[in-house]
Structures are given as structure tokens and as C-alpha cells.
Design a protein around this motif. Structure first.
Motif, short mmCIF file in Angstrom:
data_model
loop_
_atom_site.label_atom_id
_atom_site.label_comp_id
_atom_site.label_asym_id
_atom_site.label_seq_id
_atom_site.Cartn_x
_atom_site.Cartn_y
_atom_site.Cartn_z
N MET A 62 -3.65 -2.85 9.44
CA MET A 62 -4.21 -1.15 9.15
C MET A 62 -4.66 -0.67 10.15
SD MET A 62 -6.83 -0.47 5.51
CE MET A 62 -6.00 -0.71 4.70
N PRO A 63 -4.15 0.68 9.85
CA PRO A 63 -5.17 1.57 10.89
C PRO A 63 -6.07 2.09 11.25
CG PRO A 63 -2.30 1.64 10.12
CD PRO A 63 -2.84 1.19 9.99
N PHE A 64 -6.88 1.95 12.01
CA PHE A 64 -8.65 2.70 11.51
C PHE A 64 -9.27 4.07 11.96
CE2 PHE A 64 -10.17 -1.61 13.79
CZ PHE A 64 -10.23 -2.66 12.00
N ASN A 65 -8.02 4.64 12.61
CA ASN A 65 -8.17 5.91 13.10
C ASN A 65 -6.45 6.65 12.68
OD1 ASN A 65 -10.64 6.12 13.78
ND2 ASN A 65 -9.76 5.23 15.54
N PRO A 66 -6.03 6.40 11.29
CA PRO A 66 -5.11 7.04 11.02
C PRO A 66 -4.35 8.82 11.38
CG PRO A 66 -5.58 6.33 8.90
CD PRO A 66 -6.60 6.14 9.64
N ASP A 67 -3.88 9.12 11.90
CA ASP A 67 -3.06 10.99 11.09
C ASP A 67 -2.67 10.93 10.33
OD1 ASP A 67 -1.27 10.36 11.79
OD2 ASP A 67 -0.72 10.91 13.53
N TRP A 68 -2.90 12.61 10.30
CA TRP A 68 -2.16 12.79 9.15
C TRP A 68 -0.70 12.95 8.76
CZ3 TRP A 68 -4.95 14.05 4.74
CH2 TRP A 68 -6.20 14.87 4.91
N THR A 69 -0.24 12.95 10.29
CA THR A 69 1.50 12.44 9.80
C THR A 69 1.35 11.30 9.58
OG1 THR A 69 2.19 13.96 11.49
CG2 THR A 69 3.54 12.12 11.41
N ASP A 70 0.30 10.23 9.75
CA ASP A 70 1.04 9.37 9.14
C ASP A 70 0.33 8.68 7.43
OD1 ASP A 70 1.24 6.28 8.87
OD2 ASP A 70 -0.76 5.79 9.62
N LEU A 71 -0.35 9.24 7.37
CA LEU A 71 -0.96 9.67 5.62
C LEU A 71 -0.19 9.59 4.98
CD1 LEU A 71 -4.79 10.56 6.03
CD2 LEU A 71 -3.83 8.48 6.01
N GLY A 72 1.04 11.64 5.85
CA GLY A 72 1.68 11.81 4.85
C GLY A 72 3.49 10.72 4.93
N LEU A 73 3.31 10.22 5.78
CA LEU A 73 4.48 9.63 5.46
C LEU A 73 4.14 8.06 4.27
CD1 LEU A 73 7.48 8.02 6.67
CD2 LEU A 73 6.21 7.34 8.26
N ARG A 74 2.62 7.32 4.63
CA ARG A 74 2.63 6.43 3.42
C ARG A 74 2.93 7.50 1.94
NH1 ARG A 74 -3.32 3.87 6.12
NH2 ARG A 74 -2.38 4.14 7.86
N LEU A 75 2.32 8.58 1.64
CA LEU A 75 2.81 9.38 0.32
C LEU A 75 3.61 9.45 0.01
CD1 LEU A 75 -0.12 11.52 0.08
CD2 LEU A 75 -0.15 9.56 -1.46
N VAL A 76 4.92 9.65 0.71
CA VAL A 76 6.71 9.86 0.56
C VAL A 76 7.00 9.35 0.14
CG1 VAL A 76 8.46 10.80 1.89
CG2 VAL A 76 6.37 12.11 1.67
N CYS A 77 6.71 7.77 1.48
CA CYS A 77 7.19 5.87 1.01
C CYS A 77 6.83 5.72 -0.23
CB CYS A 77 6.36 4.96 1.86
SG CYS A 77 7.69 5.37 3.98
N ALA A 78 5.21 5.79 -0.66
CA ALA A 78 5.09 5.14 -1.93
C ALA A 78 6.15 6.05 -3.28
CB ALA A 78 3.53 5.77 -2.03
N PHE A 79 6.12 7.22 -3.02
CA PHE A 79 6.59 8.70 -4.21
C PHE A 79 8.28 7.96 -3.76
CE2 PHE A 79 9.19 12.16 -4.65
CZ PHE A 79 8.03 12.29 -6.26
N LEU A 80 9.30 8.18 -2.61
CA LEU A 80 9.92 7.60 -3.37
C LEU A 80 10.79 6.16 -3.73
CD1 LEU A 80 11.63 9.00 0.09
CD2 LEU A 80 12.01 10.26 -2.27
N ALA A 81 9.55 5.16 -3.64
CA ALA A 81 10.56 3.88 -4.03
C ALA A 81 9.80 4.28 -5.23
CB ALA A 81 9.08 2.90 -3.23
N CYS A 82 8.52 4.45 -5.70
CA CYS A 82 8.26 4.71 -7.15
C CYS A 82 9.69 5.64 -7.78
CB CYS A 82 6.58 5.33 -7.33
SG CYS A 82 5.40 4.30 -6.84
N LEU A 83 9.45 6.08 -7.35
CA LEU A 83 11.18 7.17 -8.69
C LEU A 83 11.60 6.54 -8.97
CD1 LEU A 83 12.31 9.87 -9.42
CD2 LEU A 83 12.86 10.16 -6.26
N THR A 84 12.75 5.86 -7.21
CA THR A 84 13.95 4.89 -7.68
C THR A 84 13.56 3.83 -8.60
OG1 THR A 84 13.66 3.70 -6.18
CG2 THR A 84 14.73 5.56 -5.54
#
Length: 230
Positions: free
Chosen positions: A1-23
Motif C-alpha cells: 500500500m503506497p503511503f503517498n498516493p496521488d490522484w492519478t493512482d486513486l482514480g486508477l483504483r476506482l476505475v479498475c474496481a468499477f470495471l471489475a464490478c461491472l463485468t
């Protein structure tokens, strides 16, 4: 778990979770289950946001080295797992005939929660592997499960007169229909020549449909009564 994630990293996590849950939710939607696509997405995103929030609260400054190990912000995603137990229990139903439904849907919601906790904590590869395994289980093993469920236990009860078919003929008809006899009960009345048979069979048949052996036995002379239960 990165200690200082940036907004790009956080957005990528949300997109991955959304697409995985969608399928994964599409499978539940096509099966017309209680927890469909929207429920799966909301559950997954909630778990992902909880893990992301815990990640952002992992402060690395202002603490002594011995105090850093005492931080317990990861209780937040653990609470999400506990709460999923209530949602999963609501998806399980017991029908009037005793059959339990919704267990797979409840297990899917639980799995989606754990998977999205991986995405939310930045473990994208682990979450992706979990997503691939979920699709293989829900879609790939569905055909195997359908094939296995073709074989069911059934009960065949016959009442025969004196001129009815012999036990050997009955066994041949059952064997020709690719059914297997698991147990058998026989009762004879020597005075009247009446015979009662009860066979417990293992056969490939759909619920609500009588197999070919029922029609074949009904055409035999001397068959006074036939009962088929599946």
C-alpha cells in the motif's frame, strides 16, 4: 500500500474496481438474481473507497518510530467486510419447498468486497487476478454445473397386475433410458399376482419433464399404476 498516493493512482483504483464490478454484476443481472449490476458496483466501490480512505490516513510524519506500528486505521476496511455479512444474508432466501437460493449471489458480493479492497489499497495485480478468477468461476464453471445438474435422483413407483412386465423387462427399459438403479423395493401378493415396485433412480432428466422410460412403461400391458417423482 503506497503511503503517498496521488490522484492519478486513486482514480486508477476506482476505475479498475468499477470495471471489475461491472463485468461481475452482468452475470448476476443476466441470471436475474437479487443483487444485480448496480448492487455489485455500489458494494465494490464502497469497499474500494474504504481502502483508499485508510490508505490516505496512513500518516508517516509526526509520529515516533515505535508509535507508527500502533496506528489502526485499517479497521475501516475490516468494518466493510463485517457489514457485507448483513447484505449477503439478505440475498439468501429459503423457498417453500426447502430449496435455498441466493448463496452464490451472497458469495459473489463478499468476493467483490475483498477484490475491491485489493484495488483500493493499490494492489492492482492482485485485484486483477481475483477478477479473472471470479469470471472463470461464474461463467466458465457454469456449463460444468449445468451438466452436473442434469443428473438427478428420481423415484419410480409401479403397480403391476399378473400379466404385467417382468422385473427383467423393467430393468431393461430403465437401462435403455441411461438411468441407474440406486435402490429398489419390491412387494408381491402371490394370491392376486399383484406386484409393487419402487425404484430410486439416478437419471438425466429435467424437473417437470417425464423421461422416455415413463412412456415406455405406460404402454406395457398389466401396468395398473405408475408414479414418477423427481
Amino acid at each position: 500500500m503506497p503511503f503517498n498516493p496521488d490522484w492519478t493512482d486513486l482514480g486508477l483504483r476506482l476505475v479498475c474496481a468499477f470495471l471489475a464490478c461491472l463485468t461481475i454484476g452482468l452475470d448476476r443481472e443476466w441470471q436475474e438474481r437479487a443483487a444485480g449490476m448496480r448492487t455489485t458496483i455500489l458494494v465494490g466501490l464502497a469497499a474500494c473507497l474504504a481502502a483508499m480512505s485508510a490508505n490516505l490516513m496512513l500518516a508517516t510524519q509526526g509520529w515516533q518510530s515505535q508509535d507508527f506500528a500502533r496506528m489502526d486505521v485499517l479497521r475501516l476496511p475490516l468494518g466493510i467486510l463485517t457489514g457485507m455479512g448483513f447484505i449477503g444474508a439478505g440475498a439468501i432466501m429459503r423457498r417453500a419447498d426447502g430449496l435455498v437460493q441466493g448463496v452464490t449471489t451472497a458469495a459473489t458480493l463478499w468476493f467483490v468486497t475483498v477484490m475491491c479492497l485489493c484495488f483500493g489499497s493499490g494492489q492492482l495485480i492482485l485485484g486483477g487476478l481475483a477478477w479473472a478468477l471470479a469470471l472463470a468461476t461464474l461463467w466458465g464453471l457454469k456449463r460444468v454445473e449445468t451438466w452436473l445438474h442434469r443428473w438427478r435422483e428420481a423415484t419410480l413407483t409401479l403397480t403391476l397386475g399378473r400379466e404385467g412386465p417382468s422385473e427383467e423387462e423393467i430393468r431393461q427399459i430403465i437401462g435403455q433410458s441411461r438411468a441407474r438403479i440406486r435402490r429398489m423395493f419390491v412387494r408381491h401378493e402371490p394370491a392376486s399376482g399383484r406386484r409393487d415396485y419402487r425404484f430410486t433412480l439416478w437419471c438425466a432428466a429435467r424437473p417437470g419433464e417425464a423421461p422416455a422410460l415413463v412412456g415406455a412403461l405406460c404402454t406395457k400391458p398389466g401396468v395398473e399404476q405408475l408414479d414418477w417423482d423427481m
